[in-house]
Design a protein around this motif. Sequence first.
Motif, PDB file in Angstrom:
ATOM      1  N   SER A 127      16.736   2.255  79.315  1.00  0.00           N
ATOM      2  CA  SER A 127      17.340   3.084  77.880  1.00  0.00           C
ATOM      3  C   SER A 127      17.746   3.954  78.398  1.00  0.00           C
ATOM      4  O   SER A 127      18.842   4.656  77.459  1.00  0.00           O
ATOM      5  CB  SER A 127      16.367   2.926  76.400  1.00  0.00           C
ATOM      6  N   THR A 128      17.532   5.067  79.049  1.00  0.00           N
ATOM      7  CA  THR A 128      18.005   6.824  79.527  1.00  0.00           C
ATOM      8  C   THR A 128      18.903   5.564  80.962  1.00  0.00           C
ATOM      9  O   THR A 128      19.548   6.882  81.191  1.00  0.00           O
ATOM     10  CB  THR A 128      16.702   7.347  79.768  1.00  0.00           C
ATOM     11  N   SER A 129      18.932   5.126  81.278  1.00  0.00           N
ATOM     12  CA  SER A 129      20.261   4.457  82.611  1.00  0.00           C
ATOM     13  C   SER A 129      21.383   5.292  82.149  1.00  0.00           C
ATOM     14  O   SER A 129      22.005   4.726  81.121  1.00  0.00           O
ATOM     15  CB  SER A 129      19.660   3.306  83.041  1.00  0.00           C
ATOM     16  N   GLU A 130      22.065   5.151  83.332  1.00  0.00           N
ATOM     17  CA  GLU A 130      23.719   5.689  83.396  1.00  0.00           C
ATOM     18  C   GLU A 130      23.971   4.443  82.648  1.00  0.00           C
ATOM     19  O   GLU A 130      25.231   4.703  81.959  1.00  0.00           O
ATOM     20  CB  GLU A 130      24.520   5.780  84.703  1.00  0.00           C
ATOM     21  N   GLU A 131      23.861   3.360  82.838  1.00  0.00           N
ATOM     22  CA  GLU A 131      24.559   2.336  81.876  1.00  0.00           C
ATOM     23  C   GLU A 131      24.735   2.084  80.824  1.00  0.00           C
ATOM     24  O   GLU A 131      25.125   2.248  80.653  1.00  0.00           O
ATOM     25  CB  GLU A 131      24.334   0.825  82.831  1.00  0.00           C
ATOM     26  N   VAL A 132      23.291   2.458  80.221  1.00  0.00           N
ATOM     27  CA  VAL A 132      23.501   2.066  79.347  1.00  0.00           C
ATOM     28  C   VAL A 132      23.905   3.303  78.447  1.00  0.00           C
ATOM     29  O   VAL A 132      24.921   3.119  76.960  1.00  0.00           O
ATOM     30  CB  VAL A 132      21.897   2.265  78.328  1.00  0.00           C
ATOM     31  N   ARG A 133      24.315   4.845  79.110  1.00  0.00           N
ATOM     32  CA  ARG A 133      25.308   5.829  78.190  1.00  0.00           C
ATOM     33  C   ARG A 133      26.438   5.439  78.260  1.00  0.00           C
ATOM     34  O   ARG A 133      27.551   5.441  77.134  1.00  0.00           O
ATOM     35  CB  ARG A 133      24.922   7.171  79.390  1.00  0.00           C
ATOM     36  N   HIS A 134      26.780   4.696  79.231  1.00  0.00           N
ATOM     37  CA  HIS A 134      28.131   4.295  79.207  1.00  0.00           C
ATOM     38  C   HIS A 134      28.315   3.381  78.281  1.00  0.00           C
ATOM     39  O   HIS A 134      29.471   3.066  77.511  1.00  0.00           O
ATOM     40  CB  HIS A 134      28.639   4.249  80.499  1.00  0.00           C
ATOM     41  N   PHE A 135      27.785   2.387  77.775  1.00  0.00           N
ATOM     42  CA  PHE A 135      28.338   1.556  77.011  1.00  0.00           C
ATOM     43  C   PHE A 135      28.111   2.324  75.291  1.00  0.00           C
ATOM     44  O   PHE A 135      28.671   1.793  74.673  1.00  0.00           O
ATOM     45  CB  PHE A 135      26.324   0.189  76.921  1.00  0.00           C
ATOM     46  N   GLN A 136      26.248   3.337  75.420  1.00  0.00           N
ATOM     47  CA  GLN A 136      26.944   3.516  73.862  1.00  0.00           C
ATOM     48  C   GLN A 136      28.365   4.661  73.555  1.00  0.00           C
ATOM     49  O   GLN A 136      28.163   4.435  72.898  1.00  0.00           O
ATOM     50  CB  GLN A 136      25.220   4.547  74.178  1.00  0.00           C
ATOM     51  N   GLN A 137      28.169   5.140  74.340  1.00  0.00           N
ATOM     52  CA  GLN A 137      29.406   5.613  74.705  1.00  0.00           C
ATOM     53  C   GLN A 137      31.474   5.010  74.472  1.00  0.00           C
ATOM     54  O   GLN A 137      32.186   5.147  73.685  1.00  0.00           O
ATOM     55  CB  GLN A 137      30.516   6.804  75.963  1.00  0.00           C
ATOM     56  N   ALA A 138      31.357   3.717  75.117  1.00  0.00           N
ATOM     57  CA  ALA A 138      31.906   3.036  74.854  1.00  0.00           C
ATOM     58  C   ALA A 138      31.956   2.101  72.991  1.00  0.00           C
ATOM     59  O   ALA A 138      32.752   2.066  72.933  1.00  0.00           O
ATOM     60  CB  ALA A 138      32.479   1.512  75.669  1.00  0.00           C
ATOM     61  N   GLU A 139      30.619   2.115  73.197  1.00  0.00           N
ATOM     62  CA  GLU A 139      31.029   0.992  71.794  1.00  0.00           C
ATOM     63  C   GLU A 139      31.194   2.036  70.945  1.00  0.00           C
ATOM     64  O   GLU A 139      31.745   1.844  69.420  1.00  0.00           O
ATOM     65  CB  GLU A 139      29.022   0.994  71.714  1.00  0.00           C
ATOM     66  N   GLU A 140      30.565   3.145  70.671  1.00  0.00           N
ATOM     67  CA  GLU A 140      31.047   4.840  69.963  1.00  0.00           C
ATOM     68  C   GLU A 140      32.307   4.252  69.926  1.00  0.00           C
ATOM     69  O   GLU A 140      33.102   4.877  68.472  1.00  0.00           O
ATOM     70  CB  GLU A 140      30.305   6.323  70.112  1.00  0.00           C
ATOM     71  N   LYS A 141      33.283   4.772  70.535  1.00  0.00           N
ATOM     72  CA  LYS A 141      34.867   4.988  70.759  1.00  0.00           C
ATOM     73  C   LYS A 141      35.364   3.271  70.489  1.00  0.00           C
ATOM     74  O   LYS A 141      36.095   3.899  69.006  1.00  0.00           O
ATOM     75  CB  LYS A 141      35.407   4.635  72.343  1.00  0.00           C
ATOM     76  N   ILE A 142      35.074   2.052  70.240  1.00  0.00           N
ATOM     77  CA  ILE A 142      35.089   0.606  70.047  1.00  0.00           C
ATOM     78  C   ILE A 142      34.527   1.005  68.290  1.00  0.00           C
ATOM     79  O   ILE A 142      36.022   0.509  67.539  1.00  0.00           O
ATOM     80  CB  ILE A 142      34.522  -0.084  70.199  1.00  0.00           C
ATOM     81  N   GLN A 143      33.861   1.569  68.046  1.00  0.00           N
ATOM     82  CA  GLN A 143      33.842   1.081  66.542  1.00  0.00           C
ATOM     83  C   GLN A 143      34.934   2.836  65.536  1.00  0.00           C
ATOM     84  O   GLN A 143      34.358   2.212  64.928  1.00  0.00           O
ATOM     85  CB  GLN A 143      31.893   1.779  65.867  1.00  0.00           C
ATOM     86  N   ASP A 144      34.842   3.859  66.128  1.00  0.00           N
ATOM     87  CA  ASP A 144      36.230   4.264  65.482  1.00  0.00           C
ATOM     88  C   ASP A 144      37.640   4.281  65.636  1.00  0.00           C
ATOM     89  O   ASP A 144      38.655   4.833  66.146  1.00  0.00           O
ATOM     90  CB  ASP A 144      35.933   5.787  66.717  1.00  0.00           C
ATOM     91  N   HIS A 145      38.061   2.756  66.874  1.00  0.00           N
ATOM     92  CA  HIS A 145      38.892   2.673  66.887  1.00  0.00           C
ATOM     93  C   HIS A 145      39.905   1.728  65.515  1.00  0.00           C
ATOM     94  O   HIS A 145      38.727   1.004  65.939  1.00  0.00           O
ATOM     95  CB  HIS A 145      39.359   2.206  68.252  1.00  0.00           C
ATOM     96  N   THR A 146      40.278   2.202  65.268  1.00  0.00           N
ATOM     97  CA  THR A 146      40.764   2.146  63.246  1.00  0.00           C
ATOM     98  C   THR A 146      41.424   0.143  64.381  1.00  0.00           C
ATOM     99  O   THR A 146      41.436  -0.997  63.519  1.00  0.00           O
ATOM    100  CB  THR A 146      41.933   2.745  63.023  1.00  0.00           C
ATOM    101  N   ARG A 147      41.968  -0.007  64.993  1.00  0.00           N
ATOM    102  CA  ARG A 147      43.690  -1.199  65.579  1.00  0.00           C
ATOM    103  C   ARG A 147      41.825  -1.951  65.897  1.00  0.00           C
ATOM    104  O   ARG A 147      42.723  -3.459  65.557  1.00  0.00           O
ATOM    105  CB  ARG A 147      44.107  -0.706  66.205  1.00  0.00           C
ATOM    106  N   VAL A 148      41.594  -1.580  66.479  1.00  0.00           N
ATOM    107  CA  VAL A 148      40.128  -2.996  67.082  1.00  0.00           C
ATOM    108  C   VAL A 148      39.483  -3.331  65.559  1.00  0.00           C
ATOM    109  O   VAL A 148      39.405  -4.284  65.993  1.00  0.00           O
ATOM    110  CB  VAL A 148      39.344  -2.261  68.272  1.00  0.00           C
ATOM    111  N   GLN A 149      39.184  -2.631  64.844  1.00  0.00           N
ATOM    112  CA  GLN A 149      38.010  -2.879  63.770  1.00  0.00           C
ATOM    113  C   GLN A 149      39.101  -3.325  62.896  1.00  0.00           C
ATOM    114  O   GLN A 149      38.365  -4.463  62.694  1.00  0.00           O
ATOM    115  CB  GLN A 149      37.363  -1.350  62.983  1.00  0.00           C
ATOM    116  N   GLY A 150      40.072  -3.397  62.911  1.00  0.00           N
ATOM    117  CA  GLY A 150      41.386  -3.908  61.830  1.00  0.00           C
ATOM    118  C   GLY A 150      41.243  -5.251  62.546  1.00  0.00           C
ATOM    119  O   GLY A 150      40.975  -6.531  61.477  1.00  0.00           O
ATOM    120  N   LEU A 151      41.499  -5.395  63.854  1.00  0.00           N
ATOM    121  CA  LEU A 151      41.514  -6.880  64.783  1.00  0.00           C
ATOM    122  C   LEU A 151      40.042  -7.922  64.526  1.00  0.00           C
ATOM    123  O   LEU A 151      40.332  -8.751  64.104  1.00  0.00           O
ATOM    124  CB  LEU A 151      42.255  -6.448  65.957  1.00  0.00           C
ATOM    125  N   ILE A 152      39.043  -7.083  64.601  1.00  0.00           N
ATOM    126  CA  ILE A 152      38.382  -8.307  64.217  1.00  0.00           C
ATOM    127  C   ILE A 152      38.213  -8.013  62.782  1.00  0.00           C
ATOM    128  O   ILE A 152      37.218 -10.001  62.912  1.00  0.00           O
ATOM    129  CB  ILE A 152      36.815  -7.155  64.116  1.00  0.00           C
TER     130      ILE A 152
END
Length: 150
Positions: free
Chosen positions: A39-64
Amino acid sequence: MTEERGHVNQYGTMSNDYRELIGRDDILAKASELASLISTSEEVRHFQQAEEKIQDHTRVQGLISQIKKKQKEIVAFESLGNKTMVEKIEAEISELQDEIDSIPLVAEFQQSQSEINELLQLVVSVIRDTVSEKINVEAGTDTPPSKCGE
């Protein structure tokens, strides 16, 4: 009368001097430790950052949201037996999904998911292979024992 030799191991259980006997709780404690490392690996950190960006992306959230709404529509039309509308809405969902997939941020998120899955599969493979090797070595054979009386 033989005297049992042993000591209390780091987990508070009795172990002999020649080889520590590991119990289920010991294994689960190590699994928890491994999960914490992952859970503290680079892969998980990268995933968490990408997930946060997705959650903040208005267009992506609208499409979902649109896809979820259309999925509910499909369920309703399926219950009415309206195959034509189901096919029409499925095509609309496919177009929305294509649009989502064309957003670079989504590709980054999907790649980060893939990296975590690869890491987890690697860990599982190492555990499986290591356990298999130990079982074969300790059993002294790669083949199962023959049946008694045959």
